[in-house]
Design a protein around this motif. Structure first.
Motif, PDB file in Angstrom:
ATOM      1  N   GLN A 112       0.826  -1.222   0.000  1.00  0.00           N
ATOM      2  CA  GLN A 112       0.000   0.000   0.000  1.00  0.00           C
ATOM      3  C   GLN A 112       0.856   1.266   0.000  1.00  0.00           C
ATOM      4  N   LEU A 171       3.344   1.940   2.302  1.00  0.00           N
ATOM      5  CA  LEU A 171       3.820   2.359   3.628  1.00  0.00           C
ATOM      6  C   LEU A 171       5.186   1.759   3.929  1.00  0.00           C
ATOM      7  N   ASP A 180       2.148   5.022  12.892  1.00  0.00           N
ATOM      8  CA  ASP A 180       1.026   4.313  13.504  1.00  0.00           C
ATOM      9  C   ASP A 180       1.586   3.047  14.154  1.00  0.00           C
ATOM     10  N   GLY A 206      -5.957   2.492   8.750  1.00  0.00           N
ATOM     11  CA  GLY A 206      -5.973   3.618   7.808  1.00  0.00           C
ATOM     12  C   GLY A 206      -7.213   4.484   7.907  1.00  0.00           C
ATOM     13  N   SER A 207      -7.270   5.486   7.034  1.00  0.00           N
ATOM     14  CA  SER A 207      -8.334   6.493   7.127  1.00  0.00           C
ATOM     15  C   SER A 207      -9.700   5.975   6.658  1.00  0.00           C
TER      16      SER A 207
END
Ligand SMILES: NC(=O)c1ccc[n+]([C@@H]2O[C@H](COP(=O)([O-])OP(=O)(O)OC[C@H]3O[C@@H](n4cnc5c(N)ncnc54)[C@H](O)[C@@H]3O)[C@@H](O)[C@H]2O)c1
Length: 232
Positions: A19, A21, A67, A212-213
């Motif tokens: 993704q 990250l 995170d 995630g968001s």
């Protein structure tokens, strides 16, 4: 991520890297061959000094927002509660509960002092949903119920200050954690509504959602990913 070298941790690391990250893989020993995009750091989640050092190192090395996923966990092998030694009980609690608390505290302090962030703890359906049968694992089950309670407590304390804390509770996943219990797979399978064990990537996708968001309104949520096992 703690427990990054394990079955679920590795799949999740690869998923997050895919993704886009960067992942810091925190586990007992440094991984000599981490997946591409994963930087491995050693820590024992039960040791406050280790956890603090790891958090400081991650913050020093990270180029963007941080995170946390708490994935490290152990389970006792089918021990009757009346025979369990205090050392066995404490060992499970130390990794599964104290380790999650220490990790959340070390990273949470930094997230709260910065621009907030997201924490996902890996609990288990063997906490609030079911007491597995036939294996006897009272310490594990109690530790995982406590992880969910801790998750909700932190969510309430930290949510208003920009740190979301949520949990994923997997059902049965074929990883090294269950290696000692493989002889019981046939006994568990009929109870799984979807009639199969979870793939590690299926747990990884649920964790990535909460991290995630896409899950921006989830706060103290326990996402159960058990193929329907706890429904019957
Ligand atoms: N496999 C399943 O069926 C299942 C089901 C429900 C929940 N879970 C939970 O998912 C998480 C990951 O499990 P898994 O199946 O990938 O297990 P795993 O045994 O493959 O991985 C666990 C990882 O935690 C690490 N670890 C253990 N003690 C540690 C410590 N003191 N400090 C740092 N790291 C430590 C291990 O080295 C290992 O890499 C655990 O919390 C587990 O309880 C697993």
């Amino acid at each position: 991520m703690t427990g990054a070298s394990g079955g679920i941790g590795r799949a999740l690391s690869e998923h997050l890297v895919a993704q886009g990250l960067s992942v810091f893989g925190l586990d007992l020993v440094e991984d000599p061959d981490p997946p591409a995009g994963v930087r491995s750091l050693p820590l024992d989640v039960t040791a406050p000094g280790d956890v603090e050092r790891a958090a400081a190192a991650v913050y020093e090395l990270a180029s963007g927002p941080v995170d946390l996923v708490c994935c490290a966990g152990i389970v006792e092998d089918d021990v009757a509660a009346e025979d369990m030694s205090i050392a066995q009980f404490d060992a499970v609690m130390a990794v599964n509960l104290r380790g999650v608390f220490l990790s959340c505290q070390a990273f949470g302090r930094r997230l709260l002092a910065g621009s907030g962030g997201s924490i996902v703890n890996i609990a288990s359906m063997s906490g609030n949903q079911v007491v597995n049968y036939p294996q006897r694992q009272s310490a594990y089950n109690a530790s995982k119920a406590a992880v969910t309670a801790l998750t909700k407590s932190l969510a309430v304390e930290w949510g208003p200050r920009g740190v979301r804390v949520n949990a994923v509770s997997p059902g049965y996943v074929d990883t090294p954690l269950l290696a000692l219990k493989k002889h019981q797979f046939d006994q568990w399978k009929p109870g799984i509504v979807l009639a199969r064990f979870a793939g590690t990537s299926e747990i990884a996708r649920a964790v990535a959602f909460l991290l995630g968001s896409d899950s921006s309104y989830c706060c103290g949520t326990e996402l159960v990913v058990d193929g329907g096992y706890s429904l019957r």
